[in-house]
Scaffold this motif. Sequence first.
Motif, PDB file in Angstrom:
ATOM      1  N   LEU A  34      -8.619 -32.009 -46.442  1.00 48.41           N
ATOM      2  CA  LEU A  34      -9.457 -31.202 -45.562  1.00 48.41           C
ATOM      3  C   LEU A  34      -9.213 -29.748 -45.934  1.00 48.41           C
ATOM      4  N   PHE A  35     -10.267 -29.009 -46.179  1.00 43.03           N
ATOM      5  CA  PHE A  35     -10.041 -27.622 -46.569  1.00 43.03           C
ATOM      6  C   PHE A  35     -11.047 -26.688 -45.915  1.00 43.03           C
ATOM      7  N   ASP A  36     -10.580 -25.476 -45.696  1.00 49.62           N
ATOM      8  CA  ASP A  36     -11.384 -24.399 -45.134  1.00 49.62           C
ATOM      9  C   ASP A  36     -11.145 -23.188 -46.019  1.00 49.62           C
ATOM     10  N   LEU A  37     -12.124 -22.890 -46.856  1.00 49.38           N
ATOM     11  CA  LEU A  37     -11.980 -21.803 -47.810  1.00 49.38           C
ATOM     12  C   LEU A  37     -12.976 -20.696 -47.497  1.00 49.38           C
ATOM     13  N   PRO A  38     -12.559 -19.449 -47.663  1.00 52.19           N
ATOM     14  CA  PRO A  38     -13.500 -18.348 -47.433  1.00 52.19           C
ATOM     15  C   PRO A  38     -14.560 -18.304 -48.539  1.00 52.19           C
TER      16      PRO A  38
ATOM     17  N   GLN B 290     -18.683 -32.393 -45.510  1.00 48.17           N
ATOM     18  CA  GLN B 290     -18.486 -31.120 -46.177  1.00 48.17           C
ATOM     19  C   GLN B 290     -17.052 -30.661 -45.938  1.00 48.17           C
ATOM     20  N   SER B 291     -16.337 -30.374 -46.994  1.00 46.77           N
ATOM     21  CA  SER B 291     -14.937 -29.930 -46.962  1.00 46.77           C
ATOM     22  C   SER B 291     -13.962 -31.013 -46.518  1.00 46.77           C
ATOM     23  N   VAL B 292     -14.357 -32.287 -46.582  1.00 47.89           N
ATOM     24  CA  VAL B 292     -13.462 -33.414 -46.312  1.00 47.89           C
ATOM     25  C   VAL B 292     -13.649 -34.429 -47.436  1.00 47.89           C
ATOM     26  N   TYR B 293     -12.594 -34.664 -48.192  1.00 46.51           N
ATOM     27  CA  TYR B 293     -12.652 -35.562 -49.339  1.00 46.51           C
ATOM     28  C   TYR B 293     -11.555 -36.617 -49.211  1.00 46.51           C
ATOM     29  N   ALA B 294     -11.776 -37.790 -49.804  1.00 47.79           N
ATOM     30  CA  ALA B 294     -10.804 -38.886 -49.738  1.00 47.79           C
ATOM     31  C   ALA B 294     -10.602 -39.467 -51.124  1.00 47.79           C
ATOM     32  N   LYS B 295      -9.393 -39.956 -51.347  1.00 48.21           N
ATOM     33  CA  LYS B 295      -9.063 -40.597 -52.624  1.00 48.21           C
ATOM     34  C   LYS B 295      -8.158 -41.786 -52.351  1.00 48.21           C
ATOM     35  N   LEU B 296      -8.405 -42.866 -53.047  1.00 48.55           N
ATOM     36  CA  LEU B 296      -7.581 -44.063 -52.963  1.00 48.55           C
ATOM     37  C   LEU B 296      -6.443 -43.939 -53.971  1.00 48.55           C
ATOM     38  N   VAL B 297      -5.204 -44.136 -53.510  1.00 50.82           N
ATOM     39  CA  VAL B 297      -4.040 -44.136 -54.400  1.00 50.82           C
ATOM     40  C   VAL B 297      -3.288 -45.447 -54.210  1.00 50.82           C
ATOM     41  N   VAL B 298      -2.579 -45.885 -55.241  1.00 51.97           N
ATOM     42  CA  VAL B 298      -1.971 -47.217 -55.203  1.00 51.97           C
ATOM     43  C   VAL B 298      -0.656 -47.282 -54.435  1.00 51.97           C
ATOM     44  N   ASN B 299       0.104 -46.192 -54.418  1.00 57.49           N
ATOM     45  CA  ASN B 299       1.393 -46.234 -53.718  1.00 57.49           C
ATOM     46  C   ASN B 299       1.845 -44.818 -53.360  1.00 57.49           C
ATOM     47  N   GLU B 300       3.001 -44.724 -52.750  1.00 54.15           N
ATOM     48  CA  GLU B 300       3.531 -43.442 -52.298  1.00 54.15           C
ATOM     49  C   GLU B 300       3.825 -42.511 -53.477  1.00 54.15           C
ATOM     50  N   GLY B 301       4.248 -43.070 -54.588  1.00 47.31           N
ATOM     51  CA  GLY B 301       4.520 -42.253 -55.774  1.00 47.31           C
ATOM     52  C   GLY B 301       3.256 -41.593 -56.302  1.00 47.31           C
ATOM     53  N   ALA B 302       2.170 -42.355 -56.367  1.00 43.31           N
ATOM     54  CA  ALA B 302       0.892 -41.803 -56.815  1.00 43.31           C
ATOM     55  C   ALA B 302       0.375 -40.763 -55.819  1.00 43.31           C
ATOM     56  N   ALA B 303       0.622 -40.990 -54.535  1.00 42.59           N
ATOM     57  CA  ALA B 303       0.212 -40.024 -53.514  1.00 42.59           C
ATOM     58  C   ALA B 303       0.986 -38.716 -53.697  1.00 42.59           C
TER      59      ALA B 303
ATOM     60  N   GLY C 232      -7.364 -19.433 -48.372  1.00 38.79           N
ATOM     61  CA  GLY C 232      -7.864 -20.527 -47.552  1.00 38.79           C
ATOM     62  C   GLY C 232      -6.794 -21.553 -47.229  1.00 38.79           C
ATOM     63  N   LEU C 233      -7.220 -22.573 -46.509  1.00 43.43           N
ATOM     64  CA  LEU C 233      -6.324 -23.616 -46.039  1.00 43.43           C
ATOM     65  C   LEU C 233      -6.725 -24.961 -46.630  1.00 43.43           C
ATOM     66  N   VAL C 234      -5.766 -25.670 -47.208  1.00 44.06           N
ATOM     67  CA  VAL C 234      -5.982 -27.022 -47.730  1.00 44.06           C
ATOM     68  C   VAL C 234      -4.944 -27.916 -47.067  1.00 44.06           C
ATOM     69  N   GLN C 235      -5.406 -28.990 -46.429  1.00 43.71           N
ATOM     70  CA  GLN C 235      -4.506 -29.928 -45.760  1.00 43.71           C
ATOM     71  C   GLN C 235      -4.694 -31.312 -46.373  1.00 43.71           C
ATOM     72  N   VAL C 236      -3.608 -32.082 -46.429  1.00 45.50           N
ATOM     73  CA  VAL C 236      -3.651 -33.442 -46.956  1.00 45.50           C
ATOM     74  C   VAL C 236      -3.069 -34.373 -45.905  1.00 45.50           C
TER      75      VAL C 236
END
Length: 102
Positions: free
Chosen positions: A6-10, A37-50, A65-69
Amino acid sequence: MRLLVLFDLPVDTAAQKKNYRVFRKWLIGEGYLMLQQSVYAKLVVNEGAAGAAVMRLRKHRPPEGLVQVLRVTERQYATMDYIVGNRNAYDEVDTMEEFMVL
């Protein structure tokens, strides 16, 4: 596991708009899919990949700006409810014939 970014960029100046476009294109190139808009998702296989994906995000973050995961399990992600106001505004995929995996 899913990563939700999730991000909020000027976007006031031309340079800020360029940073926004570059970051968004980088997300798409990394395999993130836009949920909103400004919300993206990705599939990862495990905690290491995350963890590795978060490190890459830190490396490619915009200067302002602000980027949150948010890390969520597949079970949690599957419980997401979709609430839409105008049904005609969105096309739903209700058959497997129209469903395409990228």
